[in-house]
Design a protein around this motif. Structure first.
Motif, PDB file in Angstrom:
ATOM      1  N   ALA A 152      58.050  -5.852   7.320  1.00  0.00           N
ATOM      2  CA  ALA A 152      59.329  -6.168   6.682  1.00  0.00           C
ATOM      3  C   ALA A 152      59.358  -7.671   6.438  1.00  0.00           C
ATOM      4  CB  ALA A 152      60.498  -5.746   7.563  1.00  0.00           C
ATOM      5  N   TYR A 153      59.645  -8.062   5.201  1.00  0.00           N
ATOM      6  CA  TYR A 153      59.674  -9.482   4.827  1.00  0.00           C
ATOM      7  C   TYR A 153      61.124  -9.870   4.550  1.00  0.00           C
ATOM      8  CZ  TYR A 153      58.325 -13.832   2.441  1.00  0.00           C
ATOM      9  OH  TYR A 153      58.177 -15.154   2.079  1.00  0.00           O
ATOM     10  N   PHE A 154      61.681 -10.680   5.455  1.00  0.00           N
ATOM     11  CA  PHE A 154      63.095 -11.061   5.358  1.00  0.00           C
ATOM     12  C   PHE A 154      63.272 -12.307   4.498  1.00  0.00           C
ATOM     13  CE2 PHE A 154      63.448  -8.059   8.656  1.00  0.00           C
ATOM     14  CZ  PHE A 154      64.782  -7.822   8.959  1.00  0.00           C
ATOM     15  N   ILE A 155      64.256 -12.228   3.574  1.00  0.00           N
ATOM     16  CA  ILE A 155      64.572 -13.397   2.750  1.00  0.00           C
ATOM     17  C   ILE A 155      65.980 -13.930   3.016  1.00  0.00           C
ATOM     18  CG2 ILE A 155      63.008 -12.656   0.911  1.00  0.00           C
ATOM     19  CD1 ILE A 155      65.649 -11.938  -0.677  1.00  0.00           C
ATOM     20  N   TRP A 156      66.820 -13.147   3.726  1.00  0.00           N
ATOM     21  CA  TRP A 156      68.214 -13.575   3.919  1.00  0.00           C
ATOM     22  C   TRP A 156      68.789 -13.003   5.217  1.00  0.00           C
ATOM     23  CZ3 TRP A 156      69.917 -17.453   1.181  1.00  0.00           C
ATOM     24  CH2 TRP A 156      71.278 -17.811   1.252  1.00  0.00           C
ATOM     25  N   ARG A 157      69.827 -13.687   5.678  1.00  0.00           N
ATOM     26  CA  ARG A 157      70.523 -13.305   6.905  1.00  0.00           C
ATOM     27  C   ARG A 157      72.032 -13.333   6.640  1.00  0.00           C
ATOM     28  NH1 ARG A 157      72.565 -16.491  11.146  1.00  0.00           N
ATOM     29  NH2 ARG A 157      72.630 -15.400  13.166  1.00  0.00           N
ATOM     30  N   LYS A 158      72.734 -12.387   7.214  1.00  0.00           N
ATOM     31  CA  LYS A 158      74.195 -12.245   7.047  1.00  0.00           C
ATOM     32  C   LYS A 158      74.589 -12.137   5.580  1.00  0.00           C
ATOM     33  CE  LYS A 158      75.705 -14.231  11.421  1.00  0.00           C
ATOM     34  NZ  LYS A 158      76.568 -15.236  12.099  1.00  0.00           N
ATOM     35  N   PRO A 159      74.267 -11.025   4.935  1.00  0.00           N
ATOM     36  CA  PRO A 159      73.598  -9.846   5.468  1.00  0.00           C
ATOM     37  C   PRO A 159      72.079  -9.993   5.440  1.00  0.00           C
ATOM     38  CG  PRO A 159      74.161  -9.447   3.194  1.00  0.00           C
ATOM     39  CD  PRO A 159      74.692 -10.819   3.524  1.00  0.00           C
ATOM     40  N   TYR A 160      71.412  -9.171   6.232  1.00  0.00           N
ATOM     41  CA  TYR A 160      69.964  -9.128   6.156  1.00  0.00           C
ATOM     42  C   TYR A 160      69.549  -8.606   4.782  1.00  0.00           C
ATOM     43  CZ  TYR A 160      69.517  -9.596  11.275  1.00  0.00           C
ATOM     44  OH  TYR A 160      69.554 -10.037  12.569  1.00  0.00           O
TER      45      TYR A 160
ATOM     46  N   PRO B 183      66.666  -5.380  -1.410  1.00  0.00           N
ATOM     47  CA  PRO B 183      67.748  -4.581  -0.815  1.00  0.00           C
ATOM     48  C   PRO B 183      68.379  -5.244   0.409  1.00  0.00           C
ATOM     49  CG  PRO B 183      65.604  -3.675  -0.227  1.00  0.00           C
ATOM     50  CD  PRO B 183      65.349  -4.750  -1.242  1.00  0.00           C
ATOM     51  N   GLU B 184      69.670  -5.000   0.554  1.00  0.00           N
ATOM     52  CA  GLU B 184      70.385  -5.388   1.769  1.00  0.00           C
ATOM     53  C   GLU B 184      70.144  -4.289   2.799  1.00  0.00           C
ATOM     54  OE1 GLU B 184      75.055  -5.705   3.068  1.00  0.00           O
ATOM     55  OE2 GLU B 184      74.476  -6.492   1.097  1.00  0.00           O
ATOM     56  N   ILE B 185      69.850  -4.668   4.025  1.00  0.00           N
ATOM     57  CA  ILE B 185      69.607  -3.682   5.073  1.00  0.00           C
ATOM     58  C   ILE B 185      70.483  -3.978   6.282  1.00  0.00           C
ATOM     59  CG2 ILE B 185      67.210  -3.309   4.323  1.00  0.00           C
ATOM     60  CD1 ILE B 185      66.411  -4.857   6.963  1.00  0.00           C
ATOM     61  N   ASN B 186      70.666  -2.958   7.123  1.00  0.00           N
ATOM     62  CA  ASN B 186      71.390  -3.159   8.377  1.00  0.00           C
ATOM     63  C   ASN B 186      70.462  -2.858   9.547  1.00  0.00           C
ATOM     64  OD1 ASN B 186      71.317  -0.305   8.696  1.00  0.00           O
ATOM     65  ND2 ASN B 186      73.225  -0.101   7.535  1.00  0.00           N
ATOM     66  N   VAL B 187      70.978  -3.030  10.745  1.00  0.00           N
ATOM     67  CA  VAL B 187      70.155  -2.858  11.958  1.00  0.00           C
ATOM     68  C   VAL B 187      69.601  -1.441  12.047  1.00  0.00           C
ATOM     69  CG1 VAL B 187      70.234  -2.817  14.482  1.00  0.00           C
ATOM     70  CG2 VAL B 187      71.295  -4.710  13.221  1.00  0.00           C
ATOM     71  N   ASP B 188      70.417  -0.452  11.735  1.00  0.00           N
ATOM     72  CA  ASP B 188      69.958   0.937  11.820  1.00  0.00           C
ATOM     73  C   ASP B 188      68.795   1.189  10.860  1.00  0.00           C
ATOM     74  OD1 ASP B 188      71.826   1.515  13.748  1.00  0.00           O
ATOM     75  OD2 ASP B 188      73.291   2.386  12.343  1.00  0.00           O
ATOM     76  N   MET B 189      68.881   0.639   9.669  1.00  0.00           N
ATOM     77  CA  MET B 189      67.803   0.818   8.686  1.00  0.00           C
ATOM     78  C   MET B 189      66.524   0.151   9.175  1.00  0.00           C
ATOM     79  SD  MET B 189      70.089   0.098   5.281  1.00  0.00           S
ATOM     80  CE  MET B 189      68.781   0.206   4.068  1.00  0.00           C
ATOM     81  N   LEU B 190      66.668  -0.990   9.816  1.00  0.00           N
ATOM     82  CA  LEU B 190      65.495  -1.692  10.339  1.00  0.00           C
ATOM     83  C   LEU B 190      64.852  -0.904  11.469  1.00  0.00           C
ATOM     84  CD1 LEU B 190      63.708  -4.217  10.292  1.00  0.00           C
ATOM     85  CD2 LEU B 190      65.336  -5.306  11.859  1.00  0.00           C
ATOM     86  N   ILE B 191      65.667  -0.355  12.352  1.00  0.00           N
ATOM     87  CA  ILE B 191      65.141   0.437  13.473  1.00  0.00           C
ATOM     88  C   ILE B 191      64.428   1.684  12.947  1.00  0.00           C
ATOM     89  CG2 ILE B 191      65.808   1.856  15.453  1.00  0.00           C
ATOM     90  CD1 ILE B 191      68.036  -0.222  15.989  1.00  0.00           C
ATOM     91  N   THR B 192      65.013   2.316  11.934  1.00  0.00           N
ATOM     92  CA  THR B 192      64.399   3.511  11.347  1.00  0.00           C
ATOM     93  C   THR B 192      63.071   3.171  10.675  1.00  0.00           C
ATOM     94  OG1 THR B 192      66.555   4.544  10.961  1.00  0.00           O
ATOM     95  CG2 THR B 192      64.703   5.363   9.654  1.00  0.00           C
TER      96      THR B 192
END
Length: 261
Positions: A153-161, A189-198
């Protein structure tokens, strides 16, 4: 009168070789200086930080998505170089009212090389651009296959992820590196914690831009996925599609050693 086509297949008509150029895209600004347009570039954005010595001395015309149209107009450019994704369509259309605008549209390495050669032809630096394109191609052929891939997973942003999805230049760089993107949605795409865990990536890469991830954010994500490898990475290597690509091979090889892949 020379006619060129940009990456949106629009015709760009120039009466002569451009002598007053404005670039509103950081990676393309760096490319123009690499090609030798030291005297021709008259305006850049506040994010066009490379090369650093040029950044200090050239007129700033706002941010990539908040251009100062009046200031750009006052500079009387004869060419503006933009990007479909990094700039706002309404602002670019406003610029078209008084100046030729060449627009790039890049989602992979092939598109980046096409842009380099297209811009080279546009500013009468075709030979220099072709040489640069060949150098970048050669470097990517020297990138050895990975021993095993990691779901990433390559993160580009925080709040929201937000993460890099498919059909992006970053995703193509991840593939070239030998990694598999766990997020299949297109663009960012914007993701949340549940999506990341999945999704459960083995590797999380935190980019230095556009959001400036720091060490403290590693712990934040480690609390969510304690078994994942989490690393800060140079976002310019993964997302700048001009002459910065010359630095990709050395960076990727070093990062592969750190990841043991």
């Amino acid at each position: 009168m020379p006619i060129f086509r940009d990456q949106l297949n629009r015709e760009i008509e120039l009466s002569s070789v451009p002598r007053r150029v404005i670039s509103v895209v950081p990676s393309q600004t760096e490319l123009l200086f690499y090609l030798g347009l030291d005297e021709e570039i008259i305006g850049i954005t506040k994010f066009c930080v490379h090369p650093q010595d040029k950044f200090k001395s050239i007129t700033k015309i706002g941010g990539t998505k908040q251009l100062d149209i009046a200031k750009i107009k006052s500079l009387k450019p004869d060419l503006i170089i933009a990007n479909k994704e990094e700039n706002e369509r309404s602002q670019i259309e406003e610029l078209m009212d008084f100046c030729p605008v060449w627009i790039s549209d890049i989602s992979n390495l092939a598109g980046a090389l096409e842009m380099i050669e297209g811009v080279g032809a546009l500013v009468s630096k075709a030979a220099e651009a072709a040489l640069l394109s060949d150098k970048i191609k050669q470097q990517f052929t020297e990138l050895y296959p990975v021993s095993h891939t990691l779901s990433t997973a390559y993160f580009i942003w925080r709040k929201p992820y937000m993460v890099a999805g498919r059909d992006t230049f970053i995703d193509d760089m991840l593939q070239k590196f030998g990694l598999t993107n766990v997020f299949e949605a297109n663009r960012y795409p914007e993701i949340n914690v549940d999506m990341l865990i999945t999704a459960n990536p083995e590797l999380i890469l935190l980019s230095s831009e556009p959001y400036p991830f720091k060490e403290k954010h590693i712990e934040e994500l480690r609390a969510i996925l304690p078994n994942a490898i989490i690393k800060l990475v140079d976002g310019e290597i993964f997302s700048w599609y001009g002459s910065r690509l010359l630095h990709a091979l050395a960076y990727f090889e070093l990062l592969r050693k750190e990841l043991n892949i």
